[in-house]
Design an enzyme around this catalytic site. Sequence first.
Site, PDB file in Angstrom:
ATOM      1  N   ASP A 163       0.875  -1.180   0.000  1.00 20.20           N
ATOM      2  CA  ASP A 163       0.000   0.000   0.000  1.00 20.20           C
ATOM      3  C   ASP A 163       0.904   1.220   0.000  1.00 20.20           C
ATOM      4  OD1 ASP A 163      -1.830   2.113   0.918  1.00 20.20           O
ATOM      5  OD2 ASP A 163      -3.173   0.489   1.501  1.00 20.20           O
ATOM      6  N   SER A 188     -17.177  -2.533  -8.653  1.00 25.59           N
ATOM      7  CA  SER A 188     -18.156  -1.667  -7.985  1.00 25.59           C
ATOM      8  C   SER A 188     -19.499  -1.730  -8.684  1.00 25.59           C
ATOM      9  CB  SER A 188     -17.629  -0.233  -8.023  1.00 25.59           C
ATOM     10  OG  SER A 188     -18.643   0.681  -7.704  1.00 25.59           O
ATOM     11  N   ALA A 189     -20.552  -1.480  -7.913  1.00 24.66           N
ATOM     12  CA  ALA A 189     -21.897  -1.366  -8.482  1.00 24.66           C
ATOM     13  C   ALA A 189     -22.000  -0.160  -9.402  1.00 24.66           C
ATOM     14  CB  ALA A 189     -22.918  -1.254  -7.360  1.00 24.66           C
ATOM     15  N   TYR A 230     -14.107   7.193 -13.059  1.00 19.99           N
ATOM     16  CA  TYR A 230     -13.916   6.139 -12.056  1.00 19.99           C
ATOM     17  C   TYR A 230     -14.674   4.876 -12.492  1.00 19.99           C
ATOM     18  CZ  TYR A 230     -15.038   3.400  -7.922  1.00 19.99           C
ATOM     19  OH  TYR A 230     -15.238   2.356  -7.056  1.00 19.99           O
ATOM     20  N   LYS A 288     -13.366   0.873 -13.711  1.00 18.16           N
ATOM     21  CA  LYS A 288     -13.827  -0.431 -13.183  1.00 18.16           C
ATOM     22  C   LYS A 288     -14.283  -1.324 -14.337  1.00 18.16           C
ATOM     23  CE  LYS A 288     -12.726   0.324  -9.091  1.00 18.16           C
ATOM     24  NZ  LYS A 288     -11.719  -0.481  -8.404  1.00 18.16           N
ATOM     25  N   GLY A 340     -25.487  13.518 -11.290  1.00 19.44           N
ATOM     26  CA  GLY A 340     -24.954  12.164 -11.528  1.00 19.44           C
ATOM     27  C   GLY A 340     -25.615  11.095 -10.685  1.00 19.44           C
ATOM     28  N   ASP A 341     -26.368  11.491  -9.628  1.00 16.74           N
ATOM     29  CA  ASP A 341     -27.022  10.477  -8.778  1.00 16.74           C
ATOM     30  C   ASP A 341     -28.204   9.850  -9.494  1.00 16.74           C
ATOM     31  OD1 ASP A 341     -25.407  10.552  -6.598  1.00 16.74           O
ATOM     32  OD2 ASP A 341     -26.787  11.658  -5.292  1.00 16.74           O
TER      33      ASP A 341
END
Length: 338
Positions: free
Chosen positions: A31, A124-125, A149, A153, A294-295
């Site tokens: 990390d 991610s969902a 982002y 994914k 964006g939601d």
Amino acid sequence: MKVLVTGGAGYIGSHTCVALLEAGYDVACIDNLDNSSYEAIRRVEELTGKKIPFYEKNILDREALKAVFEAEKPDAVIHFAALKAVGESVAKPLEYYHTNVYGTITLLEVMREEGVKKLVYSSSATVYSSVKEMPVNEESFAYVTTNPYGWTKIMCEQIIRDTAKADPELSAALLRYFNPVGAHPSGRIGEDPAGIPNNLMPYIAQVASGKLQRLSVYGNDYPTRDGTGVRDYIHVCDLADGHVLALGRIAGGKGVYTYNLGSGKGTSVLEMVKAFEEASGRKIPYVIAPRRPGDIAEVFADASLAEKELGFKTKRDVFDMCRDLWNWQSHNPNGYEK
Ligand code: UD1
């Protein structure tokens, strides 16, 4: 069996290290501590009574990564190390593609050179953000998203699928997380966001502790039962257990498996506020604010594939998530920084 965990000092990484050690795996961690703290690793060691060889290195540094593989000789990798803020990814797309996509490619190359054939990937969902029909199952995937982002994914999932096609010895699990919240019940490890939190639950926790004044509820005119956004919240310890099950699955199989890790249940913003008030005994002042760009109105998982193939079923409910989050927040008001 030894597992190399990239990003093991982060929120989901540290809880997964605990679950792995408790399940009898050996764990090593790499990390760069860009958005995490070594203190998390120290506390994982304290909670489990086991040592974690730790390398403060960037996965983009191929020579350093190779040296870690040569020193630790892992049998499998769980890959968390990535940038993860949606809004920031819109402002800094190249940084996101570089770290997330090139980071994953570098890791896959080093795994190939070192003959490591098992990978669990942190997806991610967010890959479902263009899907309208709920609940979403693994096939609802649409290869479209709204932000860099999310694209990283989708791209990394595809890169892993293609790599596994070319190397039939490689087995991988792509885990699509819904909304991870809560903390280890000990209150020793938890989420430690830098600056003002973007996500709902860390924000609520900081309102409860008095660090922030009030919550803004982003929209109460969505077509949901109370007008506020509905999400599938999953306790971070359930999510961590999902990684251990996924590792078991790929240990005995070949190819790529994709699983939703969620509870299968949608909860609204106001329901989360109420649950947190009950669990903490604190009032959460809030105002209704405009929708956040964006939601989407709601997203929750069809979690039946993970149940059928992994035996994965969430054990902790929304009350447990809020209680454990409050326990962490109230004992560590400044996160890992004492
Ligand atoms: C966000 C990310 C998603 C990521 C996930 C990880 C965005 C747009 N999406 O999902 O890619 O995988 O976190 O957990 O950032 N809310 C408020 N007030 C707040 C904060 C949030 O009302 O101060 C509402 C939101 O409108 C939403 C719900 O709470 O309805 C959950 O929001 P959040 O915790 O940010 O998660 P997501 O947006 O679902």
